[in-house]
Design a protein around this motif. Structure first.
Motif, PDB file in Angstrom:
ATOM      1  N   TRP A 184      52.010  55.419  33.234  1.00  0.00           N
ATOM      2  CA  TRP A 184      52.241  54.819  34.584  1.00  0.00           C
ATOM      3  C   TRP A 184      50.610  54.033  34.344  1.00  0.00           C
ATOM      4  CZ3 TRP A 184      51.813  58.611  39.225  1.00  0.00           C
ATOM      5  CH2 TRP A 184      52.253  58.099  40.799  1.00  0.00           C
ATOM      6  N   PHE A 185      49.242  55.280  34.113  1.00  0.00           N
ATOM      7  CA  PHE A 185      48.605  54.364  33.938  1.00  0.00           C
ATOM      8  C   PHE A 185      47.926  53.198  33.214  1.00  0.00           C
ATOM      9  CE2 PHE A 185      46.755  58.906  36.840  1.00  0.00           C
ATOM     10  CZ  PHE A 185      45.847  57.877  36.942  1.00  0.00           C
ATOM     11  N   ALA A 186      48.098  53.279  32.429  1.00  0.00           N
ATOM     12  CA  ALA A 186      48.225  51.930  31.551  1.00  0.00           C
ATOM     13  C   ALA A 186      48.884  50.466  32.530  1.00  0.00           C
ATOM     14  CB  ALA A 186      49.176  52.086  30.360  1.00  0.00           C
ATOM     15  N   GLY A 187      49.955  50.831  32.546  1.00  0.00           N
ATOM     16  CA  GLY A 187      50.583  49.688  33.552  1.00  0.00           C
ATOM     17  C   GLY A 187      49.187  49.750  35.257  1.00  0.00           C
ATOM     18  N   LEU A 188      49.005  50.661  35.549  1.00  0.00           N
ATOM     19  CA  LEU A 188      48.105  50.109  36.110  1.00  0.00           C
ATOM     20  C   LEU A 188      46.968  49.705  35.871  1.00  0.00           C
ATOM     21  CD1 LEU A 188      47.927  54.043  38.537  1.00  0.00           C
ATOM     22  CD2 LEU A 188      49.256  51.302  39.457  1.00  0.00           C
ATOM     23  N   PHE A 189      46.055  50.294  34.606  1.00  0.00           N
ATOM     24  CA  PHE A 189      44.983  49.392  34.845  1.00  0.00           C
ATOM     25  C   PHE A 189      44.982  48.186  34.075  1.00  0.00           C
ATOM     26  CE2 PHE A 189      43.603  54.024  33.107  1.00  0.00           C
ATOM     27  CZ  PHE A 189      42.516  53.689  34.229  1.00  0.00           C
ATOM     28  N   TYR A 190      46.440  48.011  33.735  1.00  0.00           N
ATOM     29  CA  TYR A 190      46.606  46.098  33.194  1.00  0.00           C
ATOM     30  C   TYR A 190      47.155  45.310  34.068  1.00  0.00           C
ATOM     31  CZ  TYR A 190      48.197  42.616  30.077  1.00  0.00           C
ATOM     32  OH  TYR A 190      48.730  41.727  29.609  1.00  0.00           O
ATOM     33  N   ILE A 191      47.856  45.788  35.304  1.00  0.00           N
ATOM     34  CA  ILE A 191      47.917  45.005  36.412  1.00  0.00           C
ATOM     35  C   ILE A 191      46.450  44.354  36.584  1.00  0.00           C
ATOM     36  CG2 ILE A 191      48.578  47.748  38.131  1.00  0.00           C
ATOM     37  CD1 ILE A 191      50.823  44.435  37.463  1.00  0.00           C
ATOM     38  N   VAL A 192      45.518  45.343  37.275  1.00  0.00           N
ATOM     39  CA  VAL A 192      45.176  44.707  37.986  1.00  0.00           C
ATOM     40  C   VAL A 192      44.250  43.494  36.948  1.00  0.00           C
ATOM     41  CG1 VAL A 192      41.916  45.805  38.690  1.00  0.00           C
ATOM     42  CG2 VAL A 192      44.768  47.220  39.207  1.00  0.00           C
ATOM     43  N   ARG A 193      44.307  44.171  35.434  1.00  0.00           N
ATOM     44  CA  ARG A 193      43.198  43.115  35.004  1.00  0.00           C
ATOM     45  C   ARG A 193      44.580  41.936  35.044  1.00  0.00           C
ATOM     46  NH1 ARG A 193      39.770  41.492  33.195  1.00  0.00           N
ATOM     47  NH2 ARG A 193      38.837  43.299  33.986  1.00  0.00           N
ATOM     48  N   LEU A 194      45.034  41.749  35.453  1.00  0.00           N
ATOM     49  CA  LEU A 194      46.168  40.845  35.763  1.00  0.00           C
ATOM     50  C   LEU A 194      45.980  39.956  36.929  1.00  0.00           C
ATOM     51  CD1 LEU A 194      49.741  41.547  34.218  1.00  0.00           C
ATOM     52  CD2 LEU A 194      47.864  39.739  32.848  1.00  0.00           C
ATOM     53  N   PHE A 195      45.622  40.863  37.931  1.00  0.00           N
ATOM     54  CA  PHE A 195      44.830  40.509  39.165  1.00  0.00           C
ATOM     55  C   PHE A 195      43.779  39.866  39.096  1.00  0.00           C
ATOM     56  CE2 PHE A 195      47.157  44.933  41.925  1.00  0.00           C
ATOM     57  CZ  PHE A 195      48.410  43.912  41.162  1.00  0.00           C
ATOM     58  N   VAL A 196      43.341  40.252  37.958  1.00  0.00           N
ATOM     59  CA  VAL A 196      41.861  39.775  37.715  1.00  0.00           C
ATOM     60  C   VAL A 196      41.934  38.047  37.416  1.00  0.00           C
ATOM     61  CG1 VAL A 196      40.078  39.473  36.132  1.00  0.00           C
ATOM     62  CG2 VAL A 196      40.339  41.574  37.665  1.00  0.00           C
ATOM     63  N   TYR A 197      42.965  37.779  36.249  1.00  0.00           N
ATOM     64  CA  TYR A 197      42.933  36.469  35.925  1.00  0.00           C
ATOM     65  C   TYR A 197      43.996  35.593  36.397  1.00  0.00           C
ATOM     66  CZ  TYR A 197      42.557  38.601  31.423  1.00  0.00           C
ATOM     67  OH  TYR A 197      41.839  40.308  30.335  1.00  0.00           O
ATOM     68  N   TYR A 198      45.059  36.384  37.706  1.00  0.00           N
ATOM     69  CA  TYR A 198      45.301  35.684  38.712  1.00  0.00           C
ATOM     70  C   TYR A 198      44.241  35.213  39.542  1.00  0.00           C
ATOM     71  CZ  TYR A 198      48.844  33.745  42.438  1.00  0.00           C
ATOM     72  OH  TYR A 198      49.160  33.519  42.823  1.00  0.00           O
ATOM     73  N   ALA A 199      43.581  35.859  40.151  1.00  0.00           N
ATOM     74  CA  ALA A 199      42.241  35.723  41.276  1.00  0.00           C
ATOM     75  C   ALA A 199      41.178  34.303  40.297  1.00  0.00           C
ATOM     76  CB  ALA A 199      41.928  37.406  41.537  1.00  0.00           C
ATOM     77  N   GLU A 200      41.356  34.596  39.634  1.00  0.00           N
ATOM     78  CA  GLU A 200      40.222  33.463  38.784  1.00  0.00           C
ATOM     79  C   GLU A 200      41.110  32.206  38.398  1.00  0.00           C
ATOM     80  OE1 GLU A 200      39.828  35.465  34.467  1.00  0.00           O
ATOM     81  OE2 GLU A 200      37.176  36.587  35.587  1.00  0.00           O
ATOM     82  N   THR A 201      41.830  31.953  38.926  1.00  0.00           N
ATOM     83  CA  THR A 201      42.822  30.651  38.532  1.00  0.00           C
ATOM     84  C   THR A 201      42.520  29.773  39.634  1.00  0.00           C
ATOM     85  OG1 THR A 201      44.873  31.168  39.857  1.00  0.00           O
ATOM     86  CG2 THR A 201      45.076  31.575  37.676  1.00  0.00           C
ATOM     87  N   LYS A 202      41.756  29.970  40.758  1.00  0.00           N
ATOM     88  CA  LYS A 202      41.340  29.876  41.465  1.00  0.00           C
ATOM     89  C   LYS A 202      40.182  28.660  41.465  1.00  0.00           C
ATOM     90  CE  LYS A 202      41.815  33.425  45.358  1.00  0.00           C
ATOM     91  NZ  LYS A 202      41.331  34.459  46.112  1.00  0.00           N
ATOM     92  N   ASP A 203      39.531  29.050  40.582  1.00  0.00           N
ATOM     93  CA  ASP A 203      38.135  28.384  40.725  1.00  0.00           C
ATOM     94  C   ASP A 203      39.228  27.036  39.531  1.00  0.00           C
ATOM     95  OD1 ASP A 203      36.817  29.279  41.897  1.00  0.00           O
ATOM     96  OD2 ASP A 203      36.495  31.186  40.367  1.00  0.00           O
ATOM     97  N   MET A 204      40.447  27.190  39.096  1.00  0.00           N
ATOM     98  CA  MET A 204      40.570  26.289  37.729  1.00  0.00           C
ATOM     99  C   MET A 204      41.157  24.962  38.329  1.00  0.00           C
ATOM    100  SD  MET A 204      42.286  28.920  35.113  1.00  0.00           S
ATOM    101  CE  MET A 204      41.324  29.879  34.745  1.00  0.00           C
ATOM    102  N   PRO A 205      40.815  23.531  37.201  1.00  0.00           N
ATOM    103  CA  PRO A 205      41.585  22.614  38.138  1.00  0.00           C
ATOM    104  C   PRO A 205      42.990  22.495  37.341  1.00  0.00           C
ATOM    105  CG  PRO A 205      40.782  22.334  36.084  1.00  0.00           C
ATOM    106  CD  PRO A 205      40.147  23.876  36.308  1.00  0.00           C
ATOM    107  N   GLU A 206      43.894  21.966  38.570  1.00  0.00           N
ATOM    108  CA  GLU A 206      45.298  22.037  37.993  1.00  0.00           C
ATOM    109  C   GLU A 206      45.199  20.344  36.461  1.00  0.00           C
ATOM    110  OE1 GLU A 206      47.623  23.363  39.786  1.00  0.00           O
ATOM    111  OE2 GLU A 206      46.457  24.257  41.097  1.00  0.00           O
ATOM    112  N   PRO A 207      46.572  20.390  35.993  1.00  0.00           N
ATOM    113  CA  PRO A 207      47.602  21.821  36.686  1.00  0.00           C
ATOM    114  C   PRO A 207      47.485  22.910  36.112  1.00  0.00           C
ATOM    115  CG  PRO A 207      48.040  20.190  34.783  1.00  0.00           C
ATOM    116  CD  PRO A 207      46.937  19.480  35.299  1.00  0.00           C
ATOM    117  N   LYS A 208      46.148  23.121  35.336  1.00  0.00           N
ATOM    118  CA  LYS A 208      45.841  24.224  34.365  1.00  0.00           C
ATOM    119  C   LYS A 208      46.144  25.576  35.254  1.00  0.00           C
ATOM    120  CE  LYS A 208      42.655  26.486  31.953  1.00  0.00           C
ATOM    121  NZ  LYS A 208      41.025  26.562  30.771  1.00  0.00           N
ATOM    122  N   ALA A 209      45.187  25.648  36.545  1.00  0.00           N
ATOM    123  CA  ALA A 209      46.369  26.824  37.077  1.00  0.00           C
ATOM    124  C   ALA A 209      46.959  27.227  37.888  1.00  0.00           C
ATOM    125  CB  ALA A 209      44.983  26.470  38.413  1.00  0.00           C
TER     126      ALA A 209
END
Length: 179
Positions: free
Chosen positions: A17-42
């Motif tokens: 459960w904790f492994a999932g919680l820690f990794y899911i938040v890391r995926l949230f970080v990566y997803y949020a960072e796509t806001k600053d990327m150009p298309e179509p990469k984002a």
């Protein structure tokens, strides 16, 4: 003997459960960072992170949360005397906080699925510390079986968290100065 099997299964699913919680938040970080990327990469990365988020959340994190809870309740049924001990009351409070944290993460997963995520990567880096604080608190409570001594461990963790946040800020400055 049943107690040892239940305890083992409870601990295994807590770890998952904790492994999932820690990794899911890391995926949230990566997803949020796509806001600053150009298309179509984002858009490509958003799609990939959405797939990864859903697989992790639905195949690992939710089932582990449910099974950890089931085995935890079963342990309390087997040893009801724990319910009269103050350390268990505090632990159960942290379990409620963990469930609330989990449910809030579920909202973030839904926001990713609906493409309505507005939080920043910095927010999620700090958000990740919530699960860490809960984990440390519960481990100290269970091992020390004291409603007071666990505070020293958590205070140490808060100090460590402050150092980590300062490190994150330093890393962010170094990363931005290179770009």
């Amino acid at each position: 003997m049943l107690y040892l099997y239940l305890k083992s299964l409870h601990v295994i699913f807590i770890v998952c459960w904790f492994a999932g919680l820690f990794y899911i938040v890391r995926l949230f970080v990566y997803y949020a960072e796509t806001k600053d990327m150009p298309e179509p990469k984002a858009e490509i990365l958003k799609e990939q992170y959405t797939i990864m988020t859903n697989r992790l959340w639905n195949i690992i994190t939710w089932p582990a949360a449910v099974l950890a809870t089931i085995f935890g309740i079963w342990l309390l049924i087997e040893i009801p005397a724990w319910l009269s001990q103050p350390w268990m009351h505090v632990k159960l409070l942290f379990v409620v906080l963990l469930i609330a944290y989990h449910l809030k993460c579920h909202q973030f997963v839904m926001q990713i699925n609906n493409r309505t995520m507005t939080k920043t990567s910095s927010f999620f880096r700090i958000w990740n510390e919530g699960a860490t604080l809960i984990l440390f608190s519960v481990v100290f409570l269970v091992i020390l079986k004291s409603t007071f001594n666990w505070i020293f461990g958590v205070v140490g963790l808060v100090g460590l968290s402050i150092l980590l946040m300062l490190g994150i800020r330093l890393y962010k400055k170094i990363r931005h100065s290179r770009n």
